[in-house]
Design a protein around this motif. Structure first.
Motif, PDB file in Angstrom:
ATOM      1  N   MET A  64      -1.024   8.291   2.848  1.00 43.09           N
ATOM      2  CA  MET A  64       0.236   8.498   2.370  1.00 43.09           C
ATOM      3  C   MET A  64       0.824   7.930   1.143  1.00 43.09           C
ATOM      4  SD  MET A  64       1.986   8.373   6.254  1.00 43.09           S
ATOM      5  CE  MET A  64       2.115   6.491   6.261  1.00 43.09           C
ATOM      6  N   SER A  65       2.024   8.280   0.728  1.00 44.85           N
ATOM      7  CA  SER A  65       2.679   7.607  -0.118  1.00 44.85           C
ATOM      8  C   SER A  65       4.153   7.463  -0.078  1.00 44.85           C
ATOM      9  CB  SER A  65       2.658   8.366  -1.557  1.00 44.85           C
ATOM     10  OG  SER A  65       3.111   7.741  -2.622  1.00 44.85           O
ATOM     11  N   TYR A  66       4.767   6.316  -0.291  1.00 40.35           N
ATOM     12  CA  TYR A  66       6.221   6.076  -0.173  1.00 40.35           C
ATOM     13  C   TYR A  66       6.823   5.809  -1.300  1.00 40.35           C
ATOM     14  CZ  TYR A  66      10.365   3.558   1.033  1.00 40.35           C
ATOM     15  OH  TYR A  66      11.776   3.305   1.369  1.00 40.35           O
ATOM     16  N   ASN A  67       8.101   6.702  -1.621  1.00 38.12           N
ATOM     17  CA  ASN A  67       8.737   6.413  -2.887  1.00 38.12           C
ATOM     18  C   ASN A  67      10.073   5.873  -2.294  1.00 38.12           C
ATOM     19  OD1 ASN A  67      10.420   6.801  -5.119  1.00 38.12           O
ATOM     20  ND2 ASN A  67       9.675   8.626  -5.742  1.00 38.12           N
ATOM     21  N   ILE A  75       2.031   1.552   5.732  1.00 38.18           N
ATOM     22  CA  ILE A  75       2.688   1.114   4.533  1.00 38.18           C
ATOM     23  C   ILE A  75       4.021   0.117   5.051  1.00 38.18           C
ATOM     24  CG2 ILE A  75       4.387   2.085   3.000  1.00 38.18           C
ATOM     25  CD1 ILE A  75       2.924   4.934   2.969  1.00 38.18           C
ATOM     26  N   LEU A  76       3.759  -0.724   4.127  1.00 43.40           N
ATOM     27  CA  LEU A  76       4.994  -1.843   4.435  1.00 43.40           C
ATOM     28  C   LEU A  76       6.174  -1.785   3.319  1.00 43.40           C
ATOM     29  CD1 LEU A  76       2.601  -5.141   4.657  1.00 43.40           C
ATOM     30  CD2 LEU A  76       3.206  -3.428   6.458  1.00 43.40           C
ATOM     31  N   TYR A 111       5.182  10.731   1.919  1.00 42.39           N
ATOM     32  CA  TYR A 111       4.673  12.104   1.530  1.00 42.39           C
ATOM     33  C   TYR A 111       3.321  11.813   2.193  1.00 42.39           C
ATOM     34  CZ  TYR A 111       8.097  12.172  -1.944  1.00 42.39           C
ATOM     35  OH  TYR A 111       9.443  11.822  -2.494  1.00 42.39           O
ATOM     36  N   PHE A 112       2.716  12.969   3.220  1.00 38.36           N
ATOM     37  CA  PHE A 112       1.440  12.844   3.687  1.00 38.36           C
ATOM     38  C   PHE A 112       1.188  14.330   4.248  1.00 38.36           C
ATOM     39  CE2 PHE A 112       4.535  11.971   6.900  1.00 38.36           C
ATOM     40  CZ  PHE A 112       4.015  12.422   7.948  1.00 38.36           C
ATOM     41  N   GLU A 161       0.901  -1.264   0.006  1.00 45.62           N
ATOM     42  CA  GLU A 161      -0.239   0.048   0.044  1.00 45.62           C
ATOM     43  C   GLU A 161       0.878   1.374  -0.025  1.00 45.62           C
ATOM     44  OE1 GLU A 161      -3.457   0.192   2.262  1.00 45.62           O
ATOM     45  OE2 GLU A 161      -4.294  -1.790   1.381  1.00 45.62           O
ATOM     46  N   THR A 162       1.827   1.267  -0.918  1.00 42.37           N
ATOM     47  CA  THR A 162       2.718   2.490  -0.902  1.00 42.37           C
ATOM     48  C   THR A 162       2.321   3.579  -1.440  1.00 42.37           C
ATOM     49  OG1 THR A 162       3.949   1.699  -2.786  1.00 42.37           O
ATOM     50  CG2 THR A 162       4.819   1.029  -0.881  1.00 42.37           C
ATOM     51  N   ARG A 163       1.223   3.188  -2.735  1.00 37.64           N
ATOM     52  CA  ARG A 163       0.446   4.545  -3.397  1.00 37.64           C
ATOM     53  C   ARG A 163       1.817   5.123  -4.195  1.00 37.64           C
ATOM     54  NH1 ARG A 163      -4.899   5.893  -2.490  1.00 37.64           N
ATOM     55  NH2 ARG A 163      -5.539   4.479  -1.014  1.00 37.64           N
TER      56      ARG A 163
END
Length: 697
Positions: free
Chosen positions: A410-413, A325-326, A420-421, A48-50
């Motif tokens: 959120m999103s994780y790159n 997020i994993l 990012y949130f 669920e990193t988006r």
């Protein structure tokens, strides 16, 4: 039937329309199979990193991003739109208010079908934060929807026809569903909300094919005299005191869940205690497991594996239901499988997701309720004054019950190493009510606070000072360093969820009605488009035949716009509820209706006594404020009572409150809770606030 699907097929019979839709989904007009890059699950991927690998849209060409299409929701009123659209093989499935579903051609926006579960208007009073929905799940040709009134519904993805539906709720308590279901090993997993309404939290799993319930686990213990459902509940009960089960206990899992197939663990975010006051709920004692915790369970049985409690004995509405997020990353020189979360309580957590071991927790916004976290265990050192229900004195808390970060994803790159949130900085005055005089209300708001005293002051100058303290930001967080890499400040503290892409971009909508693209490395603002409403939903991106699209659902609302209008004076009130999709070279129109004219402001004669107005203020903040706003100010699309002609006529006002004349549109019938005198007291208080408004002009 209280639910229906409508197929848009130009007069074709339902069977013929279904065949046509299936054909369109599988091949193009040229008879070939298109290439698809889907967004088929809520968080895009297993972690669920988006974060999307699509990179056709970049900082170099984003100026050419334009509207490809838009589609409006059919809603009873303009409400909050919070859903993550799913896109599967050229078809988008989007949800709006009242749990309605649209199936759209993902290239053109053409309506394929729509489904209305026909949630009754009376259900609106059972939820704290608007009749919102955060999305559906997709699995093997079916769409799975959690309806606001507690049902789990399986729809045929090609036609919208109901395959099966089950009522997930139990007993006569006001449970609601606003979160998206998750698909785990052939099961559909769903939680619920309602901690403030006196419910006991639980999570259920249903067979995806048949709807048969596979398991149910509770998040807080019930009455020990009835026995415990599991060893985990027996363990948890040792951390409670008194007769908590009479009040439900809370702990609802109303949003985030995520599954790790390698470890075969399902992680569940658990919500706040109910009532908020620990003195009412648990005699002021105990950690009250598993409120405000992350639970790891086995997805085939719901068996407990481990937990991590972020807020022991929570009494500030600091849920742990926020997006998890994993990720796999290097931590102190060695690889670790981590779980990351920025929950309401203001700390960014990194946990070892195999064991639940605390790795780090750092404040991402100002925090007043604790001095910090134990570096070994992560347990907070709670400030004594923060225990307002036991100390008996008001406490100015930060974050507020709205959280330093709420449900907005959120999103994780992994390439930038940043999460990012959106963040929010809002002070809130916690004021305990008399615990000895607490009376549980099975259909009302049960926090154990003195709602009228914890509401905003009415002095306009004081309100301006408080509003000036409230702000938001888009934050890029380095989880390894435990600090901000960059942030974009915002005047309003309630902004949209986040998407990041391999094209070096971060997309987010905001309260001002803009949909914005930022540079992922440094937060530079690269592109923006006005959308006609504040935005809280997260964007998604997908591709068809090599063309990348970016979509976002638009519709201002949710908890903060409904009840804290003073903090959101600069937000764009909703003019539309819709999905808007962009592509490079898009040249479509995006009509935005003009704002509705403000009602004329004039003083209203009233001879009510100060005592009656004071009684009305108290009653208003028990029955009305969650929709119509703290001290009768909201920015969420719900009618401004100060401008309503109904307040000038006692009979008309009573018809709304005690006869349910507007219940089909979501205005509750309080006929069983309010007598004629109490109804009139509320009217006199609203008139007082209307006159305050007139005087301010």
């Amino acid at each position: 039937m209280r639910s229906r699907a409508k197929v848009w097929g130009s007069g074709l019979a339902a069977g013929a329309a279904a065949s046509l839709l299936a054909a369109l989904a599988g091949c193009s007009l040229q008879g070939r199979t298109p290439d698809y890059v889907n967004w088929a699950s809520h968080g895009l991927n297993g972690g669920e990193t988006r974060f999307s690998p699509l990179d056709a849209i970049t900082p170099d060409n984003i100026a050419d991003l334009g509207v490809a299409w838009f589609a409006d929701f059919d809603t009873r009123t303009l409400r909050g739109v919070e859903g993550t659209p799913l896109v599967v093989d050229g078809v988008m499935y989007a949800t709006g208010a009242w749990s309605k579903v649209l199936a759209l051609d993902a290239v053109t926006g053409r309506r394929l079908w729509e489904y209305d579960p026909e949630v009754p208007g009376s259900a609106a009073r059972e939820g704290c934060c608007g009749v919102v929905n955060r999305g559906v799940a997709y699995h093997e040709g079916r769409i799975y929807l959690g309806s606001f009134d507690g049902r789990l519904i399986a729809l045929d993805a090609a036609t919208g026809a109901v395959v099966w539906q089950v009522d997930t709720t139990e007993e006569d308590r006001p449970y609601t569903i606003t979160g998206a279901p998750r698909v785990v090993k052939g099961r559909i997993v769903i939680g619920n909300g309602g901690a403030e309404y006196g419910v006991r939290g639980y999570v259920s799993a249903y067979d995806a094919a048949t709807g048969e319930r596979a398991w149910r686990i509770y998040t807080v213990p019930g009455d020990p005299a009835k026995g415990f459902e599991s060893p985990a509940m027996e363990m948890a009960a040792k951390t409670w005191s008194g007769e908590w089960w009479k009040y439900g206990g809370g702990g609802t899992a109303w949003d985030s869940m995520v599954y790790d197939p390698e470890l075969d663990l399902l992680y569940i975010g658990v919500g706040n205690g109910g009532p908020w006051s620990r003195k009412v709920r648990s005699q002021g004692e105990g950690d009250n497991l598993f409120v405000s915790s992350i639970l790891a369970v086995r997805p085939e049985t719901g068996e407990y594996v481990w937990h991590f409690q972020e807020v022991p004995g929570d009494e500030w509405d600091y849920t742990a239901t926020q997006h998890m997020i994993l990720a796999d990353m290097e931590w102190e020189g060695r690889p670790r499988k981590v779980l990351m979360q920025a929950p309401k309580n203001g700390f960014f957590y990194v946990l070892d997701r195999e064991t639940g071991e605390f790795l780090s927790g750092t404040p991402y916004v100002p925090v007043t309720w604790t001095r910090g976290l134990d570096p070994e265990t992560g347990r907070p050192d709670i400030v004594p004054a923060a225990r307002y229900s036991e100390e008996g004195a008001p406490f100015l808390g930060m974050p507020s019950p709205a959280g330093g970060h709420s449900w907005q994803p959120m999103s994780y790159n992994a390439a930038t190493g940043l999460v990012y949130f959106p963040t929010a900085e809002i002070p809130y005055g916690y004021v305990a009510g008399d615990a000895g005089a607490f009376r549980f209300d099975p259909h009302g708001w049960n926090t154990g606070q003195d709602e009228a005293k914890s509401s905003m002051p009415e002095d306009p100058e004081v309100r301006k000072q408080i509003a000036a303290m409230m702000k938001g930001a888009l934050v890029a967080w380095d989880p390894v360093k435990g600090e901000r890499a960059w942030s974009v400040p915002m005047d309003t503290p309630w902004n949209g969820g986040v998407l990041s892409t391999a094209g070096g971009l971060v997309f987010q909508g905001n309260a001002s009605g803009e949909f914005v693209a930022y540079a992922a490395q440094d937060g530079r603002r690269l592109w923006a488009r006005q959308m006609g409403s504040g935005i809280v939903a997260p964007p998604v991106t997908y591709a068809v035949d090599g063309v990348q699209y970016v979509s976002v659902a638009v519709g201002w609302g949710g908890i903060l716009p409904l009840n804290l209008g003073v903090a959101l004076k600069d937000a764009m009130r909703p003019r539309v509820n819709r999905v808007v999709t962009f592509r490079l070279g898009g040249d479509g129109d995006l009509p935005i209706p003009a704002p509705a004219p403000e009602a004329p402001i004039a003083r209203i004669a009233s001879d009510a006594s100060e005592a009656m107005v004071a009684q009305g203020r108290q009653l208003y903040h028990v029955r009305c404020w969650m929709c119509h706003g703290d001290t009768v100010v909201n920015r969420g699309g719900i009618p401004d009572l100060r401008a309503s002609p109904a307040i000038t006529d006692a009979g008309v006002f009573a018809a709304f409150l005690r006869e349910g004349v507007a219940e089909p549109r979501g205005m509750p019938d309080f006929g069983k809770e309010l007598d004629a005198q109490e109804t009139e007291a509320i009217r006199t208080y609203v008139i007082k606030r209307a006159n305050d408004r007139a005087g301010a002009r």
